[in-house]
Structure formats: C-alpha cells, structure tokens
Design a protein around this motif. Structure first.
Motif, PDB file in Angstrom:
ATOM      1  N   PRO A  52      13.518 -14.671 -55.524  1.00  0.00           N
ATOM      2  CA  PRO A  52      13.879 -15.088 -53.747  1.00  0.00           C
ATOM      3  C   PRO A  52      14.645 -15.586 -54.402  1.00  0.00           C
ATOM      4  N   LYS A  53      14.332 -16.808 -55.321  1.00  0.00           N
ATOM      5  CA  LYS A  53      14.616 -18.567 -54.859  1.00  0.00           C
ATOM      6  C   LYS A  53      16.021 -18.882 -55.916  1.00  0.00           C
ATOM      7  N   LEU A  54      15.921 -17.953 -56.743  1.00  0.00           N
ATOM      8  CA  LEU A  54      16.932 -17.949 -57.605  1.00  0.00           C
ATOM      9  C   LEU A  54      18.309 -16.521 -57.381  1.00  0.00           C
ATOM     10  N   LYS A  56      21.638 -15.369 -56.391  1.00  0.00           N
ATOM     11  CA  LYS A  56      22.778 -16.224 -56.008  1.00  0.00           C
ATOM     12  C   LYS A  56      23.955 -14.371 -55.427  1.00  0.00           C
ATOM     13  N   ALA A  57      24.920 -15.219 -54.911  1.00  0.00           N
ATOM     14  CA  ALA A  57      26.191 -14.663 -54.255  1.00  0.00           C
ATOM     15  C   ALA A  57      25.998 -13.112 -55.402  1.00  0.00           C
ATOM     16  N   GLU A  58      26.114 -13.551 -56.232  1.00  0.00           N
ATOM     17  CA  GLU A  58      26.818 -13.241 -57.854  1.00  0.00           C
ATOM     18  C   GLU A  58      26.163 -11.272 -57.475  1.00  0.00           C
ATOM     19  N   ASP A  59      24.834 -11.590 -57.426  1.00  0.00           N
ATOM     20  CA  ASP A  59      23.827 -10.498 -57.389  1.00  0.00           C
ATOM     21  C   ASP A  59      23.946  -9.862 -56.304  1.00  0.00           C
ATOM     22  N   PHE A  60      24.626  -9.729 -55.732  1.00  0.00           N
ATOM     23  CA  PHE A  60      24.660  -9.339 -54.346  1.00  0.00           C
ATOM     24  C   PHE A  60      26.915  -8.872 -54.123  1.00  0.00           C
ATOM     25  N   PHE A  61      27.442  -9.067 -55.332  1.00  0.00           N
ATOM     26  CA  PHE A  61      28.914  -8.693 -55.490  1.00  0.00           C
ATOM     27  C   PHE A  61      29.071  -7.815 -56.721  1.00  0.00           C
ATOM     28  N   VAL A  87      24.887  -3.083 -59.317  1.00  0.00           N
ATOM     29  CA  VAL A  87      24.864  -4.448 -58.308  1.00  0.00           C
ATOM     30  C   VAL A  87      23.237  -4.499 -58.073  1.00  0.00           C
ATOM     31  N   ALA A  88      23.270  -6.097 -58.959  1.00  0.00           N
ATOM     32  CA  ALA A  88      21.690  -5.418 -58.918  1.00  0.00           C
ATOM     33  C   ALA A  88      20.880  -6.109 -57.134  1.00  0.00           C
ATOM     34  N   GLY A  89      21.285  -6.979 -56.366  1.00  0.00           N
ATOM     35  CA  GLY A  89      20.752  -6.855 -55.016  1.00  0.00           C
ATOM     36  C   GLY A  89      20.861  -5.918 -54.520  1.00  0.00           C
ATOM     37  N   LEU A  90      21.492  -4.269 -55.174  1.00  0.00           N
ATOM     38  CA  LEU A  90      20.725  -3.358 -53.562  1.00  0.00           C
ATOM     39  C   LEU A  90      19.069  -2.731 -54.548  1.00  0.00           C
TER      40      LEU A  90
END
Length: 225
Positions: A52-54, A56-61, A87-90
C-alpha cells in the motif's frame, strides 16, 4: 424460560454468523486448479497486492470512456471494459464498469452472461430494447425498451442482451458487481468453441440438422469486447 429461548436463539445466530464469515470467497476467474508446487503457479483467485505504501494515483485511474467505441463490425457494437485489468486499484473491491456503443438500428450486444456479476445499465443516448431470460424451468423473457436516463438490472449469471431499435447511435454505461465479471457470449461459446463441440451434440440439443450445425460452426463469431 423466555431468557433460555433468547439465549439459544442468540447462540444459534452467533454460530450461523461464524459459518457465514468462514465461507469461501466468490470466484474471480473461470477456475483455479490447485497446485502443491507453487513455483508453477500462475494465477490466484484475484491478483497479488502491491505494498500500500507504493500505491499511486495511476493505480486507480482510467481515461478514455468519453471516446466512442468502433461499431463497424458484424454486431454493430463495442464494449469498452474498465475492470481490474485496466485499473489495478479495483483489485478486491468487487466492482467494474463498461461503456457500450451501438450502431444505428440493429447494433446488438448479443445474448451473453456474466458468471460473476450482476449488471446495472444506464442509457445515455438512443433507444435500447433489452432483456434477460430467467433460469429453468420457466425460461421467462423479461424485456423493456429503454430511453436516455433509464436504468435496467440484469441479475448475475442470467442470459441477457441489448439491441438498438433507434435510428441513431446509442450509448450505455454498465456497472458490474465484480472486479472481473467474465463474459460468456452464447453463440460464440456454443458454435465457436475451440476445439468445436461434436456436431451430434449440438444437433440434438438445438434440434437442428447436423449440416446446419456444421455451417454455424464454420462461421466467424465476432467478439465485441
């Protein structure tokens, strides 16, 4: 005595809750064959997680859902998905999105299912005839004509479709209750499987002449996803 009944009911609910919380997660891919030798493992049920510390906004965009999909194909439609692959953040969040573009009258998102998701569809432009079929034994067709601003729900796993009955382009957006809902397009799966299903099986299942089945299997089945 009432106190005893209350206590028994409370313990039963607590036990049921513990069973529910211990149930398996929903599958996020078609299958996940168990391996004892993890060095040969390729997929897990979902994705490995970044520290989680790594993040970034692009992971959710994701950018581009304002761009129309190319509908110049034999179906006259194009699905632009936004799931965990885009979207990797999904990952682990249990949702995804899609834009669906339809060519003027006749643009079709053909009968298909999402094995892992319920879909909620909203029409932005155009007029769509949509529907789904309930499970056996009823196989009841439930349909509706949708206009801009209308919303329709397709329950998880059921065969459904969208068809443009207007003379202009149509646009719809769909939300799905899985990071990886999956798509099984019925015609593609039945007549375009690799290798082909034995024609005798399909001839009997669909009550067709075997030569008709072979003809259908020889056609190119377009994937609009």
């Amino acid at each position: 005595m009432k106190g005893v009944h209350f206590l028994v009911a409370f313990l039963f609910l607590a036990l049921a809750s513990s069973f529910a919380s211990a149930s398996d997660p929903s599958p996020l891919q078609d299958f996940c064959v168990a391996l004892n030798d993890t060095k040969n493992a390729v997929f897990v049920n979902g994705k490995f997680c970044k520290d989680p510390k790594l993040a970034k906004a692009e992971d959710f965009f994701f950018s581009g859902l304002n761009m129309p999909g190319n509908t110049s194909n034999q179906l006259g439609s194009k699905v632009t998905p936004v799931n965990v692959e885009q979207v990797a953040g999904l990952n682990t969040l249990g949702i995804s999105l899609a834009r669906i573009d339809f060519a003027p009258y006749g643009g079709l998102n053909p009968p298909h299912t999402h094995p892992r998701a319920t879909e909620i569809l909203v029409v932005l432009e155009g007029t769509l005839y949509v529907g789904f079929v309930t499970s056996n034994p009823d196989n009841r067709l439930i349909t509706k004509v949708l206009y801009p601003g209308d919303v329709f729900v397709f329950p998880v796993g059921l065969i459904h479709f969208q068809f443009n009955i207007g003379n202009t382009n149509a646009i719809a957006f769909a939300g799905l209750s899985s990071q990886n809902p999956g798509v099984i397009t019925i015609a593609n799966a039945v007549f375009g499987s690799n290798p082909p299903i034995n024609p005798d099986v399909l001839a009997k299942a669909f009550q067709l002449d075997k030569n008709v089945v072979k003809y259908l299997q020889s056609k190119f089945w377009w994937d609009n996803n």
